[in-house]
Design an enzyme around this catalytic site. Structure first.
Site, PDB file in Angstrom:
ATOM      1  N   SER B 122       0.875  -1.273   0.016  1.00  0.00           N
ATOM      2  CA  SER B 122      -0.014   0.060  -0.086  1.00  0.00           C
ATOM      3  C   SER B 122       0.784   1.275   0.015  1.00  0.00           C
ATOM      4  O   SER B 122       2.212   1.222   0.406  1.00  0.00           O
ATOM      5  CB  SER B 122      -0.969   0.038   1.292  1.00  0.00           C
ATOM      6  N   TYR B 146      -0.607  -0.025   9.964  1.00  0.00           N
ATOM      7  CA  TYR B 146      -1.000  -0.704   8.605  1.00  0.00           C
ATOM      8  C   TYR B 146       0.239  -0.471   7.663  1.00  0.00           C
ATOM      9  O   TYR B 146       0.708  -1.476   7.101  1.00  0.00           O
ATOM     10  CB  TYR B 146      -2.246  -0.152   7.922  1.00  0.00           C
ATOM     11  N   LYS B 150       2.864  -3.183   6.320  1.00  0.00           N
ATOM     12  CA  LYS B 150       3.074  -3.715   5.002  1.00  0.00           C
ATOM     13  C   LYS B 150       4.627  -3.631   4.613  1.00  0.00           C
ATOM     14  O   LYS B 150       5.329  -4.524   3.988  1.00  0.00           O
ATOM     15  CB  LYS B 150       2.156  -2.674   3.936  1.00  0.00           C
TER      16      LYS B 150
END
Lengths: 320, 320
Positions: B122, B146, B150
């Site tokens: 992402s 997050y 990632k």
């Protein structure tokens, strides 16, 4: 003040434990009333009454439970599978350098105030070949599993710090000298092997050329920096959680000449049989600037002569 | 050709599964004789006889065992705890985005040739606030768990690729439009909410200003890029394992005007009540260049009109 050291029987761990177990030792201005040491093996007799020893692998959940039963104010997480072994046994490297680190972080942040978490990362996060100079903006491109695993841990610790779970201080260690011989060995151990040979007046066949360049820090300065990391006021850290430690950039030739100045005849002991791959991975370190670490108060040995004296002293039975 | 999709019931996973289960679908020039779909929940009836469905969490070791019983030539690892949920439930995010990814990678590399492993990373790896422009040299500084998770997975996959365990292709997805509503929601879902409202001719209170800028890619183009990642000849990849996907940088105002051109009256439906924190994190995306991805053949939608048409089409029951 309750303190935990993992990897406490390693070369750096032993020296750190010795400092913190010494009579009157303080951390963050407080007396240390409990020092927990953890490693695969530990000496039978703890060096002081406030010292608690837990022998076992931090990759073992029961060991993590045992060492985190009480809350620690400061954690020094030094336990690691070194570079050579992380290449030869990927699963073990991953288990200790990543999984166990994550599990330890999860365990130490439970209950009590967020601990200070000092983590020994490595200049292996930069990878090889390196750009023409290294500074605080150099991108991390690890070229060994060891470096990749250290970088993953750094990222995790930065995120946990942002979330307030702990206060991470990841220090990227350069070559620390002089290490004793190890069976599992870091691939970069040749600088310590050279120093040991010169101190013991043995001849040494150097696996990198005289022009190979290294970043070096003595064991004593390394311990000073670890303790500084645990005590540095937050306002000096500039919001960072990882620092490349200051180190002196020296060629093997300069190192040998510094020994020659103190111990005439040293240079005649060294011959060269360079291993191209080894030199490319560990022996072509470019100029280094560490503005962030300098501003936060981290320091190298100051001079080559000082480094050489301290490196030799690190080989004594009770160094640093 | 045996293919695995995790997160196969997600918005992107469903569209990818539909393409790969279609009659005559091929990958790397070969017919797909087995397509394994895995997600927490899956439709009762698999869409084609070669499709095998395994319902369960990839954070469950038994599920990983079940989906990796046979060797896969290509793995699309889409399963993920999204940004909002990774902030609110750190443990769950870590379990799925890190631990399960590591466990899956370990399992798929056992037995058989090294699989191609397409991973949906992402743009959250860049963090916020962003520098004035983003290119392939922009340092990664995730500011949400997050993004940190990632990035950890990207590093791990790069190292596994170097070691020959698999061939990783990590694609950093920009905003993919238009997503259906989700209960667990990505924090950046407002762009899809806006598009849904305009397609359905409902009024919409936009939580970022008209000048907020986004990087957008349609679902259709996203699937094209995932399939390209699985099929691109290695010599086009330039030795890289992670790419920021090309995307169009648009302001909310430009997006609304493009809708107005196709559906007069659309702009009157939108009013603005900007949330400063949301806009700072997700609505100030600077100019983007993706030279590496362009050279490898990844593509965005080409024009705003095309993006808007495809984004609307993605809301149909059988899109992409």
């Amino acid at each position: 003040m309750k303190v935990l050291i993992t990897g406490a029987d390693g070369y750096i761990g032993r020296a750190l434990a010795r400092r913190l177990a010494a009579p009157g030792a303080t951390l963050q201005g407080q007396a240390i009333d409990q020092l927990t040491l953890c490693d695969l093996r530990l000496p039978e007799a703890p060096p002081a009454p406030q010292v608690r020893a837990v022998a076992g692998s931090i990759a073992d959940a029961a060991v993590i439970d045992a060492i985190t039963q009480n809350h620690h104010d400061v954690v020094f997480h030094l336990a690691s599978v070194p570079s050579g072994q992380s290449e030869s046994d990927h699963e073990l490297g991953l288990k200790v350098n990543v999984h166990a680190t994550l599990a330890l972080v999860e365990a130490v942040q439970r209950g009590g105030a967020a601990p200070t978490f000092v983590f020994t990362s490595s200049i292996a996060v930069f990878g090889a070949p390196l750009p023409a100079r290294i500074d605080d903006d150099t991108p991390l491109r690890p070229s060994l599993s060891y470096g990749a695993q250290k970088q993953m841990a750094e990222i995790f610790l930065a995120d946990c710090t942002r979330r307030g779970f702990l206060h991470a201080r990841s220090l990227r260690l350069p070559g620390i000298v002089a290490r004793p011989p190890t069976p599992t060995g870091a691939l970069s151990a040749f600088s310590s092997e050279l120093i040991r040979a010169l101190v013991e007046q043995r001849s040494f066949v150097c696996p990198v050329s005289a022009s190979a360049t290294l970043w070096l820090l003595s064991l004593e300065a390394c311990i000073d920096n670890l303790l500084h990391a645990a005590q540095c006021p937050p306002e000096r850290l500039g919001g960072h959680t990882a620092w490349t430690l200051p180190a002196q950039r020296l060629s093997i030739g300069e190192l040998v000449r510094a020994f020659e100045a103190e111990r005439p005849g040293a240079s005649a002991l060294v011959s060269y049989r360079p291993d191209e791959a080894l030199e490319a991975q560990f022996g072509r370190l470019p100029p280094l600037t560490t503005a962030r670490a300098d501003a936060a108060g981290f320091r190298h040995d100051g001079s080559v002569a000082q480094l050489v004296r301290r490196a030799a002293r690190a080989l004594d039975p009770a160094p640093a």
